[in-house]
Design an enzyme around this catalytic site. Structure first.
Site, PDB file in Angstrom:
ATOM      1  CD  GLU A 100      -7.154  -2.100 -12.952  1.00  0.00           C
ATOM      2  OE1 GLU A 100      -5.659  -1.478 -12.074  1.00  0.00           O
ATOM      3  OE2 GLU A 100      -7.440  -3.197 -12.003  1.00  0.00           O
ATOM      4  CG  HIS A 142     -10.901  -0.924  -5.917  1.00  0.00           C
ATOM      5  ND1 HIS A 142     -10.459  -1.726  -7.068  1.00  0.00           N
ATOM      6  CD2 HIS A 142     -12.217  -0.838  -5.653  1.00  0.00           C
ATOM      7  CE1 HIS A 142     -11.010  -3.202  -6.620  1.00  0.00           C
ATOM      8  NE2 HIS A 142     -12.642  -2.571  -6.761  1.00  0.00           N
TER       9      HIS A 142
END
Length: 258
Positions: A100, A142
């Site tokens: 992330e 993603h």
């Protein structure tokens, strides 16, 4: 929980923020998945990923100043991909390591990623790839594995910088003007061929011959990663040629790291 993270997997980690949100892997690691946090601050992102009720986590968080935080051991299955698909496999969490990257995302204006942060992402990716056999074309965003739900890390993420450092698979954007293009509402064999090419690269897209909403989402995700100069969900000649060149240059089973 006895398996809660107690030591770092990477020498680049500056701090630990263990979370109970993980499980056992069901597949070997063969993917590296990059996200943005999409929240107002790093603290908010870390806090939500440490809440059991949130049922979300990742292996690493890269801060805006380049600091690296580890939350889940690489040996474990973090919960970062959600409903996703790549190369016909739906359990992306089991086969991937998730990073992330702190950025407020599209809802926050998608500000540029700071150079120190990108340098840290490159270094962390290279470190992970030195320990796992991950092919260059399996370093993904993603949005690649969940194109109908996700936009991260977004079209402002500098994939080319990573590629120049030996991370990931890219080709130059094809500069093709004019020619036939495909868009929502189109149908027929040429659309079927486009869908087959996207599916061959790995995208989870049925080959139906109809340029439906899922096809548009996949084309848009492809553009966010590989043809970032125009992200509109329309398969123009430049998009199609870039996809063709990616397929022609797809790596074998050698590790990504140069």
């Amino acid at each position: 929980m006895s398996d809660l993270l107690s030591c770092a997997d990477s020498p680049l980690v500056q701090s630990l923020a263990p979370t109970p949100n993980f499980g056992a892997r069901r597949l070997p690691v063969d993917m590296l998945l990059l996200h943005y946090t999409g929240m107002e601050s790093a603290g908010a992102a870390l806090a939500i990923m440490q809440k059991p009720e949130a049922e979300v986590s990742c292996h690493y968080v890269v801060l805006e100043d380049g600091g690296v935080v580890q939350m889940v051991a690489e040996a474990h299955r973090a919960w970062h991909a959600g409903r996703a698909m790549w190369e016909g496999v739906s359990d992306i969490n089991s086969r991937s390591i998730g990073i992330e990257i702190v950025n407020p995302g599209h809802s926050g204006g998608l500000p540029p990623y700071p150079p120190a942060q990108i340098s840290a992402v490159v270094a962390l990716c290279r470190d992970i790839l030195s320990r796992h056999l991950i092919r260059a074309d399996r370093v993904l965003g993603h949005s690649d594995v969940a194109p109908d739900r996700k936009e991260d890390p977004g079209e402002r993420f500098p994939w080319d910088t990573l590629h120049e450092a030996g991370v990931g698979h890219m080709v130059p954007e094809a500069q093709v003007e004019g020619g036939r293009f495909f868009m929502p509402g189109d149908a027929g064999q040429p659309v079927e061929a486009l869908q087959a090419m996207l599916a061959l690269y790995g995208y989870g897209l049925p080959v139906s011959g109809a340029y439906d909403s899922m096809t548009e989402a996949v084309v848009r995700a492809f553009q966010r990663h590989f043809r970032r100069s125009r992200v509109d969900g329309v398969a123009d000649a430049g998009t199609i040629m870039t996809l063709r060149n990616l397929l022609l240059s797809r790596p074998g089973d050698a590790p990504v790291i140069a």
